[in-house]
Design a protein around this motif. Sequence first.
Motif, PDB file in Angstrom:
ATOM      1  N   TYR A   1     -79.936 -41.139 -64.020  1.00 55.81           N
ATOM      2  CA  TYR A   1     -79.302 -41.822 -65.144  1.00 55.81           C
ATOM      3  C   TYR A   1     -77.845 -41.387 -65.297  1.00 55.81           C
ATOM      4  CZ  TYR A   1     -78.574 -43.518 -69.915  1.00 55.81           C
ATOM      5  OH  TYR A   1     -78.087 -44.149 -71.028  1.00 55.81           O
ATOM      6  N   ARG A   2     -76.942 -42.352 -65.212  1.00 56.97           N
ATOM      7  CA  ARG A   2     -75.507 -42.187 -65.403  1.00 56.97           C
ATOM      8  C   ARG A   2     -74.881 -41.128 -64.505  1.00 56.97           C
ATOM      9  NH1 ARG A   2     -74.019 -43.298 -71.791  1.00 56.97           N
ATOM     10  NH2 ARG A   2     -74.805 -45.435 -71.826  1.00 56.97           N
TER      11      ARG A   2
ATOM     12  N   TYR B   1     -74.793 -36.711 -68.213  1.00 58.63           N
ATOM     13  CA  TYR B   1     -73.761 -37.632 -68.696  1.00 58.63           C
ATOM     14  C   TYR B   1     -72.597 -36.836 -69.274  1.00 58.63           C
ATOM     15  CZ  TYR B   1     -71.698 -41.886 -70.621  1.00 58.63           C
ATOM     16  OH  TYR B   1     -70.862 -42.918 -70.922  1.00 58.63           O
TER      17      TYR B   1
ATOM     18  N   SER C   1     -71.279 -41.680 -63.712  1.00 62.20           N
ATOM     19  CA  SER C   1     -70.218 -41.487 -64.702  1.00 62.20           C
ATOM     20  C   SER C   1     -70.316 -40.136 -65.402  1.00 62.20           C
ATOM     21  CB  SER C   1     -70.259 -42.612 -65.745  1.00 62.20           C
ATOM     22  OG  SER C   1     -71.563 -42.742 -66.302  1.00 62.20           O
ATOM     23  N   THR C   2     -71.053 -39.201 -64.814  1.00 64.10           N
ATOM     24  CA  THR C   2     -71.163 -37.852 -65.362  1.00 64.10           C
ATOM     25  C   THR C   2     -69.942 -37.044 -64.951  1.00 64.10           C
ATOM     26  OG1 THR C   2     -73.584 -37.907 -65.378  1.00 64.10           O
ATOM     27  CG2 THR C   2     -72.548 -35.736 -65.363  1.00 64.10           C
TER      28      THR C   2
ATOM     29  N   THR D   1     -79.602 -46.466 -64.335  1.00 60.76           N
ATOM     30  CA  THR D   1     -80.117 -46.607 -65.701  1.00 60.76           C
ATOM     31  C   THR D   1     -81.531 -46.047 -65.809  1.00 60.76           C
ATOM     32  OG1 THR D   1     -81.019 -48.824 -65.289  1.00 60.76           O
ATOM     33  CG2 THR D   1     -78.739 -48.678 -66.061  1.00 60.76           C
TER      34      THR D   1
ATOM     35  N   THR E   1     -80.416 -36.553 -62.197  1.00 61.86           N
ATOM     36  CA  THR E   1     -79.042 -36.203 -62.564  1.00 61.86           C
ATOM     37  C   THR E   1     -78.946 -34.707 -62.834  1.00 61.86           C
ATOM     38  OG1 THR E   1     -78.796 -38.379 -63.599  1.00 61.86           O
ATOM     39  CG2 THR E   1     -77.161 -36.709 -64.171  1.00 61.86           C
TER      40      THR E   1
END
Length: 564
Positions: A185-186, A388, A189-190, A217, A223
């Motif tokens: 998840y993300r 994130y 963009s972390t 998503t 992550t």
Amino acid sequence: MNKIFVFLLLLSVSTVSVAQTYQYRVGFTDKNNTIYSLDNPEVFLSQASIDRRLNQHIAVDSLDFPVNRNYIDSVCVRGAVFFTSSKWLNSAVFRITDTSILSSVRNLPFVNQVVFLKKENSEIPPVYFPIRKLKPLKSKIKSVSTDYDYGYSLSRNQLINIDSLHMLGFDGKGMKITILDGGFYRADSTISFDSLWQTGRILGYKDFVNPESDFFTQNYHGTAVLSTMGSYQNGSLVGSSPQASFWLLRSEDVSSETWAEQDYWVAAAEYADSVGTWLLTSSLGYSRFDYPEQNYTWNDLNGTTAYVSKGASIAAQKGILVVNSVGNEGNKAWHYLCFPGDAQDALSVASVNSSGNASAFSGYGRPDSEYLKPDVTAQGEYVTVAVYTSYTSVNGTSFSTPTVCGAAACLWQAFPQADSRQIINAIKASGNRASHPDTIYGYGIPDFMKAYRILDSTFNYKPDTNSHDTTTYISVVDMEKEFCKVYPNPYTGIFTIVFSSSSSSPVVIELYNSAGNRVLKQREKSVLQGQQITIQDTSSQSKGVYILQIKNDKQKYVQKLIKD
């Protein structure tokens, strides 16, 4: 009026009958009449995959042949839809809505097994753990010979002494690591992964659960796992292999627990092989399932029964260093490690806290097994990970495992001529319980600087002369022979450096404490062979571990010293 219309439309949709879809694994008897040949492996293997085998003297064999496409087609014409396959285990997964076709599938002469995997569902995967925000850390920790300022990740990196390898310049650069997990998840963009994306070190990603998914998503777990290895946010979080490259593969369906996930795992591992990965880390484990008839038993912990364990063993035999968590069942009814943590050729990792004591949740090895599990352990309690825009503290062998995998990548970077088995053996031999391993800690907490020395004594490693790095990194063993010796170690306040060779260029002597702060610096314009320099550590620093660094314009020597 519009609201009523929408309500009626939804009501009418809800009454439509949707056929239940099932997944089945079909096993095949052979790969007869294959169109492939061992004489031309480049037709069915990537060059990167071939090169990894060649580097480790591993022969290509029939396991590498793809599943016979005619066999797959023969099942499909009976009404099944092909989903994925395993060449190593010679099987394929199919989606089926009409189970009456299974009898005709079983009667096919080249079919030896038809196994129920799961009923498909459309549940929304839950978040794996609650997100508890931590404030960004402004650390005072300074790096010795790199830019690494470990922040929250200091304790877990120091516990396995991977920071010492980082000081030598081994930080995973050029190593390919594949992560098998339940979602990322993300991760695109972390903040902690900015350097990974900016330098092209996220090599790719693929979903084996739902190929049509919006990949970033899904679940947070992968992550968090990635952050234990690949994070590079100075002062906050630095992973165990901050310069490595990564493939992100989703093989876990977190909305259910079924045998299908084993097939996804193996398919993902084969994909990792195809893209030439050198290391594979999996913080996934299986023992109990949604369908009780699928549950494994204690007697199945033998490395050869579970489908996923078979796949993990073959991946390791193909030259991939497979690192898998033992699972978090230690204080639950199952109690033991989970599959594929029982795979003999994989490196299975348990969990300890920052003081080195076993975590209550960490799975136990089977005491009567022919081989010892777990193999090693690392910090899995109160591990800070990136999710994130925040950090969170988590527990689990899910996080001790990738920490070890990243460290193994750094070790393999230092000794690229080693094979995966030699890397694993060195890691185990470096453990603090190597002389008395058990089914809780395995060989204990590895010391990656010690593992480095073990391999150095085998390979007498010399750096690549074609490297753009003009610094020559001399190993401890070589430096003692060619440049200097340091004694005593441990020391009380004074130690002596004896130079084995001359240096006409200035020699800088520096001592750093465990937090990375320099406590001593001394400069010699030149040194002669046989010259002795006595260093008096007059700092007010307490007893403990220190890093001594001695360097001139061409060489650098790094050694851990103990101050009593």
